[in-house]
Design a protein around this motif. Structure first.
Motif, PDB file in Angstrom:
ATOM      1  N   GLU A  89      23.388  37.062  34.525  1.00 52.05           N
ATOM      2  CA  GLU A  89      23.306  38.378  35.167  1.00 52.05           C
ATOM      3  C   GLU A  89      24.158  38.472  36.438  1.00 52.05           C
ATOM      4  O   GLU A  89      24.273  39.537  37.038  1.00 52.05           O
ATOM      5  CB  GLU A  89      21.842  38.713  35.479  1.00 52.05           C
ATOM      6  N   HIS A  92      30.820  38.848  40.135  1.00 50.44           N
ATOM      7  CA  HIS A  92      31.446  39.235  41.403  1.00 50.44           C
ATOM      8  C   HIS A  92      30.644  38.799  42.629  1.00 50.44           C
ATOM      9  O   HIS A  92      30.404  39.582  43.533  1.00 50.44           O
ATOM     10  CB  HIS A  92      31.668  40.754  41.456  1.00 50.44           C
ATOM     11  N   SER A  93      30.252  37.554  42.682  1.00 45.85           N
ATOM     12  CA  SER A  93      29.556  37.030  43.854  1.00 45.85           C
ATOM     13  C   SER A  93      30.425  35.961  44.489  1.00 45.85           C
ATOM     14  O   SER A  93      31.011  35.140  43.798  1.00 45.85           O
ATOM     15  CB  SER A  93      28.200  36.458  43.459  1.00 45.85           C
ATOM     16  N   SER A 114      24.659  38.812  42.417  1.00 42.45           N
ATOM     17  CA  SER A 114      24.684  40.225  42.045  1.00 42.45           C
ATOM     18  C   SER A 114      23.266  40.772  41.937  1.00 42.45           C
ATOM     19  O   SER A 114      22.482  40.311  41.107  1.00 42.45           O
ATOM     20  CB  SER A 114      25.388  40.398  40.704  1.00 42.45           C
ATOM     21  N   TYR A 115      22.962  41.730  42.767  1.00 45.05           N
ATOM     22  CA  TYR A 115      21.707  42.475  42.754  1.00 45.05           C
ATOM     23  C   TYR A 115      20.471  41.692  43.161  1.00 45.05           C
ATOM     24  O   TYR A 115      19.403  42.267  43.272  1.00 45.05           O
ATOM     25  CB  TYR A 115      21.466  43.123  41.383  1.00 45.05           C
ATOM     26  N   ARG A 132      15.035  41.317  44.164  1.00 45.91           N
ATOM     27  CA  ARG A 132      16.124  42.237  43.826  1.00 45.91           C
ATOM     28  C   ARG A 132      16.418  43.154  45.009  1.00 45.91           C
ATOM     29  O   ARG A 132      15.638  43.225  45.936  1.00 45.91           O
ATOM     30  CB  ARG A 132      15.753  43.036  42.583  1.00 45.91           C
ATOM     31  N   THR A 135      23.499  44.206  46.608  1.00 42.46           N
ATOM     32  CA  THR A 135      24.605  44.895  45.960  1.00 42.46           C
ATOM     33  C   THR A 135      25.157  44.035  44.825  1.00 42.46           C
ATOM     34  O   THR A 135      24.776  42.877  44.677  1.00 42.46           O
ATOM     35  CB  THR A 135      25.711  45.213  46.982  1.00 42.46           C
ATOM     36  N   TYR A 136      26.062  44.575  44.044  1.00 45.54           N
ATOM     37  CA  TYR A 136      26.616  43.811  42.927  1.00 45.54           C
ATOM     38  C   TYR A 136      27.679  42.815  43.362  1.00 45.54           C
ATOM     39  O   TYR A 136      27.973  41.872  42.650  1.00 45.54           O
ATOM     40  CB  TYR A 136      27.151  44.756  41.849  1.00 45.54           C
ATOM     41  N   GLN A 137      28.295  42.978  44.533  1.00 48.95           N
ATOM     42  CA  GLN A 137      29.280  42.029  45.050  1.00 48.95           C
ATOM     43  C   GLN A 137      28.786  41.489  46.378  1.00 48.95           C
ATOM     44  O   GLN A 137      28.840  42.187  47.382  1.00 48.95           O
ATOM     45  CB  GLN A 137      30.635  42.708  45.279  1.00 48.95           C
ATOM     46  N   GLY A 158      29.128  50.249  43.782  1.00 48.39           N
ATOM     47  CA  GLY A 158      28.220  49.468  42.956  1.00 48.39           C
ATOM     48  C   GLY A 158      26.878  50.122  42.731  1.00 48.39           C
ATOM     49  O   GLY A 158      26.221  49.867  41.730  1.00 48.39           O
ATOM     50  N   GLU A 159      26.459  50.954  43.665  1.00 48.44           N
ATOM     51  CA  GLU A 159      25.163  51.596  43.524  1.00 48.44           C
ATOM     52  C   GLU A 159      25.257  52.715  42.496  1.00 48.44           C
ATOM     53  O   GLU A 159      26.247  53.439  42.432  1.00 48.44           O
ATOM     54  CB  GLU A 159      24.689  52.157  44.868  1.00 48.44           C
TER      55      GLU A 159
END
Length: 172
Positions: A89, A92-93, A114-115, A132, A135-137, A158-159
């Motif tokens: 899951e 992009h981290s 991510s998230y 949780r 953000t995704y990055q 990302g949101e």
């Protein structure tokens, strides 16, 4: 990030480096190679940005990427994998994990991704907890002050409320 963006880590005698085009390598104080562990190829559009850390005789490397993300611990002396945790899951981290010792209890790896923020047992790689809301990055590193964990992360687009919907191909 270029292939040498991650920061090396040292135990005072040896140095451990991660090269995104190759994997992990350890050198002694004279610059002689001790061991190497090929790990790629990696699928991260922006390159790999996390750095290796040392924890309880292990070199720990987070490899969050577009496909086949994972967290890996290798023996500090031999370079042989000790455990590996798949993180499908995570994409992009770029954040480097930190270590948290609960008094006289277990040692945790706290890993932004991510998230969500996750925690793993350093000895086994077992998932301990997650929360949780990230953000995704993720790019910045987490910070511990006593028993309080601080983290800052945001990336535009990302949101769900900020995503740009592209028109259908025919409309374009």
């Amino acid at each position: 990030n270029d292939p040498a963006a991650p920061t090396p880590v040292s135990d005072g005698k040896n140095v451990y480096v991660f090269f995104a085009g190759y994997g992990l390598v350890s050198y002694d104080a004279s610059g002689r190679e001790r061991w190497k562990l090929p790990m790629g190829p990696f699928t991260n559009f922006h390159g790999m940005g996390a750095s290796p850390i040392l924890a309880e005789g292990k070199v720990v490397m987070i490899c969050d990427q577009d496909q086949e993300a994972f967290l890996l611990a290798v023996d500090q002396d031999s370079g042989k994998p000790v455990w590996k945790v798949e993180r499908p899951e995570m994409v992009h981290s770029f954040s480097t994990p930190i270590i948290y010792r609960r008094g006289s209890g277990m040692t945790e790896l706290i890993v932004p991704g991510s998230y969500q923020m996750t925690s793993y047992d350093v000895s086994t790689g077992k998932l301990l907890w997650w929360i949780r809301g990230l953000t995704y990055q993720v790019k910045s590193g987490p910070v511990l002050a006593n028993d309080t964990l601080y983290f800052n992360g945001w990336a535009p687009g990302g949101e769900p409320s900020e995503r740009i919907e592209l028109p259908a191909f025919e409309e374009m």
